[in-house]
Design a protein around this motif. Structure first.
Motif: not given
Length: 357
Positions: A329-332, A342-348
């Protein structure tokens, strides 16, 4: 006269026939022995050749003990029928696709000049305990990360770098730095790594007889040299590699579109492998094995034919239907609209879920 010893008439004719039969049997025996010797020599050469194909990197020695803990391995039940049971514990492998510039074949396939290589494809492959299901997590190469200090083959180490593209780890420190960077960002230990270059991937697809994929949109990418109408296609190795490299011809032209195509290819390759009975064709089996090992670099835990074979046999019940492909999961990135973080907390949460399998 009949001889009670030989059972033939003692007129010389029987002895002559017996002598001819004896010589024929000896000749047949020598021919068979010669064939067995040649066969054993050929088999021995083939095994040596396949073993010699593989390049090994001593990951444990290079990285030392400053790494995430190994996953707890469930003991093999006692009383199993096999004297050497196959491993069944969870295992995590970093798979790297390298656009190596080395060698004429890689350059012909789009590797560019001969001054280096990048890891344009990075997938964390987590195989669950029992080895009947797996999760493949693709890491966009444009993800901005903190690259830890990495040891260099020539001695010394790189400096810590903040907010740099993920694929710079391989560029500055090879697979050792790529592994250390992934472990730093995920806190998941990579039990192994596998790196395949351009030509190795193309040869594998060709050895399997091609691969069938379905695309949902037309593709026209000058960089990857691929033009493909939407629909189902059976691709040879060169076109399959072009599909894996396609970026500007799909979606918004970002690395996320390319990752989607690569994940389609992963599933298609698994289906092709499972539908190809390699054991009934030694010639094809050898071609596949030669293709797999020919462009392969691994850690020293997988750098022999015996170790790779054991891993492959342990995955015999893993089907394409039980492989889940996801993208980190990422964001700009706030600092650069052409990069992602990395988009948190989804990446973790995603990385933590891998530890539970």
């Amino acid at each position: 006269m009949f001889s009670p010893v030989t059972g033939h008439e003692a007129n010389g004719h029987g002895d002559g026939r017996q002598g001819r039969r004896s010589r024929a049997l000896k000749a047949a025996g020598l021919t068979l022995a010669g064939a067995l010797v040649l066969g054993a020599a050929a088999a021995g050469w083939a095994y040596w050749h396949l073993n010699d194909n593989i390049t090994g990197v001593d990951l444990d020695n290079a990285l030392g003990d400053d790494r995430p803990a190994r996953a707890v391995t469930t003991p093999t039940p006692s009383g199993t029928a096999s004297a050497t049971p196959l491993p069944t514990g969870a295992v995590t492998i970093l798979v790297l696709g390298s656009d190596s510039r080395g060698g004429a074949e890689n350059q012909e396939l789009g590797g560019g000049d001969s001054t280096g290589a990048r890891s344009d494809t990075a997938m964390v492959v987590h195989i669950d305990a029992g080895r009947t299901s797996a999760t493949v997590v693709s890491i966009p190469r444009d993800t901005l990360v903190t690259r830890p200090s990495c040891p260099l083959p020539s001695g010394g180490s790189t400096a810590v770098a903040y907010g740099v593209m993920f694929n710079t780890a391989y560029a500055v420190g090879g697979p050792v730095c790529a592994v250390k960077t992934v472990e730093s960002m995920t806190n998941v230990r990579m039990d192994h790594f596998v790196e395949v270059d351009f030509s190795g991937f193309a040869k594998l697809v060709d050895a399997l007889g091609g691969v069938t994929v379905t695309t949902e949109e037309d593709i026209d990418d000058e960089d990857s040299r691929l033009r493909l109408a939407a629909g189902t296609h059976h691709l040879d190795g060169t076109r399959a590699l072009a599909l894996a490299r396609t970026r500007h011809g799909v979606g918004d032209g970002s690395d996320l579109g390319r990752i989607g195509l690569q994940q389609i290819l992963v599933k298609a390759l698994l289906e092709q492998i499972s539908s190809t009975d390699l054991l009934t064709s030694p010639t094809r089996l050898y071609r596949v094995a030669d293709a797999v090992t020919g462009g392969l670099t691994t850690d020293t835990g997988l750098d022999s034919l015996a170790e790779l074979t054991e891993l492959g046999r342990s995955l015999k019940d893993l089907s394409a239907e039980n492989v889940t492909t996801v993208t980190l999961p990422v964001v700009t990135a706030p600092s650069d609209p052409n990069r992602v973080v990395a988009q948190e907390p989804a990446a973790s949460d995603l990385w933590e879920s891998l530890k539970q399998g």
